[in-house]
Write a protein that holds these residues in place. Sequence first.
Motif, PDB file in Angstrom:
ATOM      1  N   PHE A 262      18.095   3.032 -42.864  1.00  0.00           N
ATOM      2  CA  PHE A 262      17.260   3.754 -43.817  1.00  0.00           C
ATOM      3  C   PHE A 262      17.945   3.847 -45.180  1.00  0.00           C
ATOM      4  O   PHE A 262      17.350   3.621 -46.227  1.00  0.00           O
ATOM      5  N   PHE A 263      19.239   4.165 -45.140  1.00  0.00           N
ATOM      6  CA  PHE A 263      20.023   4.304 -46.373  1.00  0.00           C
ATOM      7  C   PHE A 263      20.049   3.002 -47.149  1.00  0.00           C
ATOM      8  O   PHE A 263      19.795   2.953 -48.340  1.00  0.00           O
ATOM      9  N   CYS A 266      16.715   2.139 -48.787  1.00  0.00           N
ATOM     10  CA  CYS A 266      16.504   2.828 -50.066  1.00  0.00           C
ATOM     11  C   CYS A 266      17.269   2.126 -51.168  1.00  0.00           C
ATOM     12  O   CYS A 266      16.776   1.918 -52.271  1.00  0.00           O
ATOM     13  N   LEU A 267      18.498   1.782 -50.825  1.00  0.00           N
ATOM     14  CA  LEU A 267      19.345   1.117 -51.801  1.00  0.00           C
ATOM     15  C   LEU A 267      18.736  -0.195 -52.256  1.00  0.00           C
ATOM     16  O   LEU A 267      18.760  -0.522 -53.432  1.00  0.00           O
ATOM     17  N   PHE A 270      16.029   0.275 -54.628  1.00  0.00           N
ATOM     18  CA  PHE A 270      16.647   0.635 -55.894  1.00  0.00           C
ATOM     19  C   PHE A 270      17.173  -0.602 -56.617  1.00  0.00           C
ATOM     20  O   PHE A 270      17.009  -0.753 -57.826  1.00  0.00           O
ATOM     21  N   LEU A 402       8.927   3.782 -51.176  1.00  0.00           N
ATOM     22  CA  LEU A 402       9.851   4.822 -50.722  1.00  0.00           C
ATOM     23  C   LEU A 402       9.094   6.016 -50.146  1.00  0.00           C
ATOM     24  O   LEU A 402       9.484   6.584 -49.142  1.00  0.00           O
TER      25      LEU A 402
END
Lengths: 406, 304
Positions: A262-263, A266-267, A270, A402
């Motif tokens: 998940f992290f 998101c990255l 981004f 997101l």
Amino acid sequence: MVSVALLQPRAVNVDLQTDAMLQVDISDALSERDKVKFTVHTKSTLPNFKQNEFSVVRQHEEFIWLHDSFVENEEYAGYIIPPAPPRPDFDASREKLQKLGEGEGSMTKEEFTKMKQELEAEYLAIFKKTVAMHEVFLCRVAAHPVLRKDLNFHVFLEYNQDLSVRGKNKKEKLEDFFKNVVKSADGVLVAGVKDVDDFFEHEKTFLLEYHNRVKDASAKSDRMIRSHKNAADDINRIASSLYTLGTQDSTDLCKHCFVLVFFFFCLFVFVLVFFFKQKIEARVAADEDLKLADLLKYYLRESQAAKDLLYRRSRALVDYENANKALDKARAKNRDVLQAETSQQLCCHKFEKISESAKQELIDFKTRRVAAFRKNLVELAELELKHAKGNLQLLQGCLGILKGNT
Amino acid sequence: MTKVKVGMDDPSSVEFVERRRAALERYLQRVVCHPSLLQDPDVREFLEKEDLPRAVNTQALSGAGFLKMINKASDAVNKMTIKMNESDTWFEDKLQEVENEEQQLRKLHIVVDSLVNHRKELCGNTAVFAKSLAMLGNSEDNTALSRALSQLAEVEDKMEQLHQEQAASDFFIFAELLSDYIRLLGAVRGCFDQRMRAWQRWQEAQSTLQKKREAEAKLLWANKPDKLQQAKEEITEWEARVTQYERDFDRIGMAVRKEVLRFEKEKAKDFKSQIMKYLDTMLQSQQRLIKFWEAFLPEAKAIA
């Protein structure tokens, strides 16, 4: 070596009186280590040329030679001489590429490739710009009813050997320097002379102020755009750095760990934002440069050329007034009267000729200026909107991804 | 903590105060998010009591004190001559991961800092350009063009405002997120070091126990009954210690594992919400930008 073919169609210049067509453009250009070779392509129905269509290769110095020959020609004193194109300057871009080469060891392969691509794009942009500026000069000459008939211009366009125009040597450069000093001193003297003609008096005041303000605006727009480019470069580096952060090796166990997946997801979103935003920001800066900064720079040069015209006219006026005084003196002493009369007539004729063409030139300058500003400001606004909308779509899309992933 | 002189009308002091306020707020939010810390009586007192006793012995809890504690643990770890025999590679791998991530965040932070500075520069340059453009508009004698140039100057002025807000969001949302996590990852490393220290204590106790046993054997051979009793007592004591330290080590190991997982969950949530907040500010900025240029376009087209 970089080669660029400009495929934009150029406006055709038609001389309605003689029904002859003269169309000039730069069809190709080659950048070698320390010089640029422009391929000047001409299409013409003028009888002066041997063929109807032909091309020659010219370098920057030869453009300068042509421009200087116009300036030095007394016959053209009454015209605004199209300003010479600036020297192609790749120094800043080359320096950046060199710095990048030196810093290659300190960044990842992806970062290096990305930065190299950006710098190459910048180099290409500068190259395209210098080609455009040289082309604009030639087109202005070709559009001018008198200058287009100039012999040197025809030689420039047609003679397919090297014009053997060497750059000015030290002595000539020094002569030029002193000529300019005298001109500016003269300019101050002449500016003080109030003109009887309201039109020219108004133009003088207007041009002086306008020129200074354009100069200021041009310098400040350059600074603003440079900051914008710096910010775009940073965004580029952030994109690379985020990418490296996101592609770190994680332990096999944790690759299947939902939290980490998940992290990194998101990255990655981004990273996407920054990756595309950087391209958009770079284009925004480039377009601002083209539509605003270049416009201001060009009118800085044009307004200087207009000022030079006014200066030449004032000089002619002073000469005329001096000739009048000399004639009165000669008549009073009854000595060399014929000589003084001839001299006075010549000065009068010269002054009137310059005044007549200068008036038209200045009116044309205004028309051209207003049209150019309109075109560029409209295009600037349209491009800013296009990029902002692109940015908006990107951000909305990514935020959507997101949000939908909670 | 660094001591900074703060003046009353200093614009940089206003920025400083805002930065501190935001940082302290984030710190408190992290503390109350932690299930164990929320139960802590000191934390409760901090949040509820009107007057707190003056902080005299907060040396241990102050940033500098805390750092000293971590550094002591790291020193102890560095001085270890025996490498820890890890039965479970999770700790080694995770520590490596944390160190890599911290390094990457540091690099990223430098670039984001650079962006903040360039945006501030862009701000200043845009404002100066706007004024220059207004002056040019005044000189222009074609009325429609003059008006358009003045309008453009106003648009650039508004852009300056946008750049300023974007620079603030770059800093407060993005840059501060990175610096917070750089420090937090340092704290995570500190936990791992504490675990190593516990292991070291256990090992040292084991070697002391060994020495005591050897001493006992020597005494048995030398036949000194009174000293023997003392030796036996010491052995019992150290056996207990060894057991205790082993249990401590295991307990700390489990706590570290649990803490790291909780931290990573929080980190993922935190990053996501901050990223979304940051993207949102960029979005708002673009929407306003579009409005400005849409208002300007007809003015430019009206030039004749």
